[in-house]
Design a protein around this motif. Structure first.
Motif, PDB file in Angstrom:
ATOM      1  N   HIS A  68     -15.626 -39.723   4.309  1.00 14.41           N
ATOM      2  CA  HIS A  68     -16.817 -39.759   5.151  1.00 14.41           C
ATOM      3  C   HIS A  68     -17.199 -38.321   5.477  1.00 14.41           C
ATOM      4  N   LEU A  69     -18.320 -37.877   4.942  1.00 12.28           N
ATOM      5  CA  LEU A  69     -18.731 -36.483   5.093  1.00 12.28           C
ATOM      6  C   LEU A  69     -19.261 -36.220   6.499  1.00 12.28           C
ATOM      7  N   ASP A  70     -19.051 -34.997   6.954  1.00 16.89           N
ATOM      8  CA  ASP A  70     -19.579 -34.563   8.245  1.00 16.89           C
ATOM      9  C   ASP A  70     -21.081 -34.296   8.072  1.00 16.89           C
ATOM     10  N   PRO A  71     -21.942 -34.995   8.803  1.00 15.99           N
ATOM     11  CA  PRO A  71     -23.396 -34.778   8.638  1.00 15.99           C
ATOM     12  C   PRO A  71     -23.832 -33.357   8.954  1.00 15.99           C
ATOM     13  N   ARG A  72     -22.980 -32.603   9.666  1.00 13.80           N
ATOM     14  CA  ARG A  72     -23.337 -31.220  10.015  1.00 13.80           C
ATOM     15  C   ARG A  72     -23.084 -30.246   8.876  1.00 13.80           C
ATOM     16  N   ALA A  73     -22.370 -30.668   7.851  1.00  9.27           N
ATOM     17  CA  ALA A  73     -21.935 -29.759   6.786  1.00  9.27           C
ATOM     18  C   ALA A  73     -23.124 -29.177   6.024  1.00  9.27           C
ATOM     19  N   ARG A  74     -23.084 -27.863   5.844  1.00 10.46           N
ATOM     20  CA  ARG A  74     -24.175 -27.154   5.166  1.00 10.46           C
ATOM     21  C   ARG A  74     -23.618 -26.134   4.183  1.00 10.46           C
ATOM     22  N   PHE A  75     -24.399 -25.864   3.152  1.00 12.37           N
ATOM     23  CA  PHE A  75     -24.118 -24.731   2.274  1.00 12.37           C
ATOM     24  C   PHE A  75     -24.651 -23.460   2.931  1.00 12.37           C
ATOM     25  N   SER A  76     -24.280 -22.324   2.376  1.00 10.48           N
ATOM     26  CA  SER A  76     -24.661 -21.047   2.986  1.00 10.48           C
ATOM     27  C   SER A  76     -26.162 -20.795   2.945  1.00 10.48           C
ATOM     28  N   ASP A  77     -26.892 -21.513   2.082  1.00 15.72           N
ATOM     29  CA  ASP A  77     -28.348 -21.367   2.051  1.00 15.72           C
ATOM     30  C   ASP A  77     -29.044 -22.352   2.984  1.00 15.72           C
ATOM     31  N   GLY A  78     -28.262 -23.083   3.784  1.00 16.91           N
ATOM     32  CA  GLY A  78     -28.820 -24.002   4.756  1.00 16.91           C
ATOM     33  C   GLY A  78     -29.014 -25.424   4.274  1.00 16.91           C
ATOM     34  N   THR A 119     -19.179 -15.120 -14.888  1.00 16.06           N
ATOM     35  CA  THR A 119     -20.466 -14.754 -14.306  1.00 16.06           C
ATOM     36  C   THR A 119     -20.278 -13.897 -13.075  1.00 16.06           C
ATOM     37  N   LEU A 120     -21.237 -13.014 -12.837  1.00 11.35           N
ATOM     38  CA  LEU A 120     -21.254 -12.198 -11.625  1.00 11.35           C
ATOM     39  C   LEU A 120     -22.409 -12.596 -10.714  1.00 11.35           C
ATOM     40  N   ALA A 121     -23.034 -13.749 -11.013  1.00 10.42           N
ATOM     41  CA  ALA A 121     -24.070 -14.271 -10.127  1.00 10.42           C
ATOM     42  C   ALA A 121     -23.420 -14.684  -8.806  1.00 10.42           C
ATOM     43  N   LYS A 122     -24.012 -14.274  -7.706  1.00  6.29           N
ATOM     44  CA  LYS A 122     -23.442 -14.588  -6.392  1.00  6.29           C
ATOM     45  C   LYS A 122     -23.580 -16.090  -6.117  1.00  6.29           C
ATOM     46  N   PRO A 123     -22.467 -16.767  -5.901  1.00  5.00           N
ATOM     47  CA  PRO A 123     -22.531 -18.220  -5.732  1.00  5.00           C
ATOM     48  C   PRO A 123     -22.951 -18.634  -4.330  1.00  5.00           C
ATOM     49  N   VAL A 124     -23.438 -19.851  -4.238  1.00  2.00           N
ATOM     50  CA  VAL A 124     -23.713 -20.490  -2.955  1.00  2.00           C
ATOM     51  C   VAL A 124     -22.538 -21.402  -2.642  1.00  2.00           C
ATOM     52  N   GLY A 125     -21.900 -21.182  -1.499  1.00  2.00           N
ATOM     53  CA  GLY A 125     -20.776 -22.012  -1.102  1.00  2.00           C
ATOM     54  C   GLY A 125     -20.991 -22.585   0.276  1.00  2.00           C
ATOM     55  N   SER A 126     -19.940 -23.163   0.845  1.00  2.00           N
ATOM     56  CA  SER A 126     -20.050 -23.763   2.178  1.00  2.00           C
ATOM     57  C   SER A 126     -19.096 -23.111   3.166  1.00  2.00           C
ATOM     58  N   GLY A 127     -18.442 -22.021   2.755  1.00  2.00           N
ATOM     59  CA  GLY A 127     -17.427 -21.389   3.577  1.00  2.00           C
ATOM     60  C   GLY A 127     -17.973 -20.399   4.591  1.00  2.00           C
ATOM     61  N   PRO A 128     -17.079 -19.738   5.321  1.00  2.00           N
ATOM     62  CA  PRO A 128     -17.481 -18.835   6.410  1.00  2.00           C
ATOM     63  C   PRO A 128     -17.996 -17.483   5.946  1.00  2.00           C
ATOM     64  N   TYR A 129     -17.903 -17.185   4.649  1.00  2.00           N
ATOM     65  CA  TYR A 129     -18.362 -15.892   4.145  1.00  2.00           C
ATOM     66  C   TYR A 129     -19.300 -16.070   2.963  1.00  2.00           C
TER      67      TYR A 129
END
Length: 609
Positions: free
Chosen positions: A130-140, A217-227
């Protein structure tokens, strides 16, 4: 084809309607209520209302920059594909996060992160997140079940070998709604698989290039972490910057962690340069692996005046195996008697005294210094029952707990040990002719691949010992990138391997020793082991429902690995050695089972000023 419910996100991410012909998810009556965590054996140690992990400091100071140095290089920012051996460290956890977070204070227990709760039936044949509805990726963008299904499909087909194998066991996956993911694991019989699925990284479907996912790849990834990645310089530097909008900062599993505003990870190709940078105050932290440095190298001004401190730490985690591994895909190393005889010629006693200041302990088990080790323990009735279908898989002395790695006299030229090795070789049909060990007119000659000067020094010593019994072992030093690529393709005769142990060995053992991984490119089955006994015991440890049954299976497994003489055991440090600037601090409470004690970016540390 997998049964799956179609996701419909058109109407503000409302619950999707079932796809035609799709299997419905289990009814609520068929599964227990959602729970806050899952343990491999028994129940999670922490209650549902826990505030933080025991080894975290929720009141830690936030801010400042952490400067750490790592040996080696990198050429990719994707740690999940076949080229992940050359990916930058520090991405997993900081940039990419998984459905659930692992507590390093328990053998294998997970608590809520992207998934705030989990349902698992007693047989572990059905699992629902059950996913947390608040969860977001770093791009929002919100994290939804669609991203989980996407990540599963992508990693199953293009991920690392261990992911492909584990995810390939799943019967089906479906998403009843935007925040629920259900896996059908019926018929698998793998009690660890729900936990493996829980630590799957969740990647953004909208920001992942599927076609080029397999490439470095050196493309900057989009993640969900604190950095997020602020800067990346190939092979030299990775700069992480805090995501001020990190959605999970106040989750119990995250409190007290990720305290620095920036993390500057600098890479050094040379170990001496890395140490000099630390001495000069350019780095804040150092894990010390050199006994020589630890014994006599820390006499620089910063230590003398208190700007740097040394610490010796210890926890309860098993000590894994490191050693010279035989590539048994090579015809030369098919003979177990040859492997055992060559192992006799490693003179640990001389090496430890003369190269390592006597600070190491000889490793005698794949799970040394723990209750999982078979060393010094006669096999129990339960172990013997597990081993009964495989007569001859375990030697008598190993079954009885009497075997130890050979003990040399420490002279560097132990004649008695050389005689024992030659006697064993003679029984296997080998002869010395004109100073060369031969069988069927073929000399015993091979290459030892190493990646740095420390490995080279050790390998040269071992090669010199082997030369005393007519073996031509040539040492070849290659750079990190070539080393990883040759390792992944099993293009070596012998190399130094390392098998880090955990308090809960599980599915990763398939990738290290299972028959299915013996010829799978980039697996960690360096030896090419393909044994029905090994496969059966991996299955047994995965099927164990109690702690006692688990220990029984792991000890039997340890005995089979030792009996195969796939590795010339080296040594380990019973403690972890580290040094750090007094400007940074850590919690007083240490994680019981972490190995190493702290991650490469010191998630639980903070800057004091």
């Amino acid at each position: 084809m997998r049964g799956r419910r179609a996701l419909s996100f058109a109407l503000s991410l409302l619950i999707a309607a079932p796809a035609s012909g799709a299997a419905p998810p289990p009814r609520a009556a068929e599964a227990p209520c959602p729970t806050h965590g899952i343990a491999m054996h028994g129940a999670p140690a922490l209650p549902s209302d826990f505030h933080h992990f025991p080894y975290a400091e929720p009141g830690a100071n936030k801010g400042g920059k952490l400067r750490v140095g790592l040996a080696g290089t990198f050429d990719s920012l994707n740690p999940f594909n076949l080229k992940s051996g050359t990916a930058a460290q520090g991405l997993v956890g900081n940039v990419f996060q998984s459905l659930m977070a692992r507590s390093q204070d328990e053998p294998f227990t997970l608590y809520g992160l992207i998934a705030r709760s989990i349902d698992v039936d007693p047989a572990r044949s059905q699992v629902t997140f059950h996913l947390d509805p608040r969860a977001r990726f770093s791009d929002g963008k919100p994290i939804t079940a669609e991203d989980v299904l996407f990540s599963f499909d992508l990693l199953k087909t293009k991920g690392r070998p261990q992911q492909r194998i584990a995810y390939g066991l799943v019967k089906s996956i479906d998403a009843p709604d935007a925040h629920t993911v259900h896996y059908d694991l019926s018929g698998v019989g793998d009690r660890e698989l729900p936990l493996i699925l829980a630590i799957m990284p969740v990647l953004p479907k909208h920001a992942t290039d599927v076609e080029r996912f397999s490439e470095a790849t050196l493309a900057k990834p989009v993640g969900s972490g604190p950095y997020v990645i602020a800067d990346a310089q190939v092979g030299a530097r990775l700069l992480l910057r805090r995501n001020e909008d990190y959605w999970g900062a106040d989750l119990p599993s995250q409190r007290g962690f990720y305290n620095f505003d920036e993390i500057d990870i600098q890479y050094f190709r040379d170990g001496n340069s890395l140490f000099e940078a630390f001495k000069a105050g350019l780095l804040d932290y150092r894990d010390e692996t050199s006994t020589t440095r630890w014994a006599s190298g820390y006499d620089f001004p910063a230590l003398a005046d208190g700007r740097v401190v040394k610490e010796t730490l210890k926890n309860e985690n098993p000590k894994g195996m490191e050693g010279f591994v035989f590539n048994t895909r090579r015809p030369l190393f098919k003979d177990i008697r040859l492997r055992e005889a060559l192992g006799m010629m490693f003179d640990f006693e001389w090496v430890n005294a003369n190269l390592y200041a006597g600070l190491y302990t000889r490793t005698k088990s794949f799970f040394d210094e723990s209750e999982l080790s078979s060393s010094g323990r006669p096999a129990s009735a339960g172990e013997r029952a597990l081993l009964a279908p495989f007569p001859g898989a375990v030697r008598d002395d190993i079954l009885e707990g009497r075997w130890r790695p050979p003990v040399n006299d420490g002279s560097g030229r132990d004649r008695e040990m050389a005689k024992r090795a030659l006697d064993l070789l003679e029984s296997a049909g080998y002869r010395i002719e004109n100073g060369v060990l031969r069988k069927d007119d073929e000399p015993v000659a091979f290459e030892i691949m190493v990646k740095d000067r420390n490995q080279e020094r050790l390998a040269l010593n071992y090669a010199g010992s082997l030369q005393r019994i007519g073996v031509d072992a040539r040492v070849r030093l290659v750079d990190e990138v070539q080393y990883q690529r040759r390792r992944q393709k099993f293009d070596f005769d012998m190399m130094l391997g390392q098998w880090i142990a955990s308090a809960s060995p599980g599915n990763e053992q398939r990738m290290r020793w299972g028959s299915s991984s013996a010829n799978q490119e980039a697996s960690f089955n360096l030896a090419g082991a393909a044994s029905p006994a090994i496969d059966a015991l991996i299955a047994a440890l995965l099927a164990a429902t109690s702690h006692d049954d688990f220990i029984t299976a792991v000890r039997a497994y340890d005995r089979v690995l030792l009996s195969g003489f796939y590795v010339v055991p080296l040594f380990h440090a019973s403690d972890q050695w580290l040094a750090h600037s007094t400007d940074i601090a850590r919690p007083a409470r240490l994680p019981r089972y972490a190995s190493p004690m702290f991650g490469p970016t010191l998630e639980s540390w903070w800057r004091q000023r």
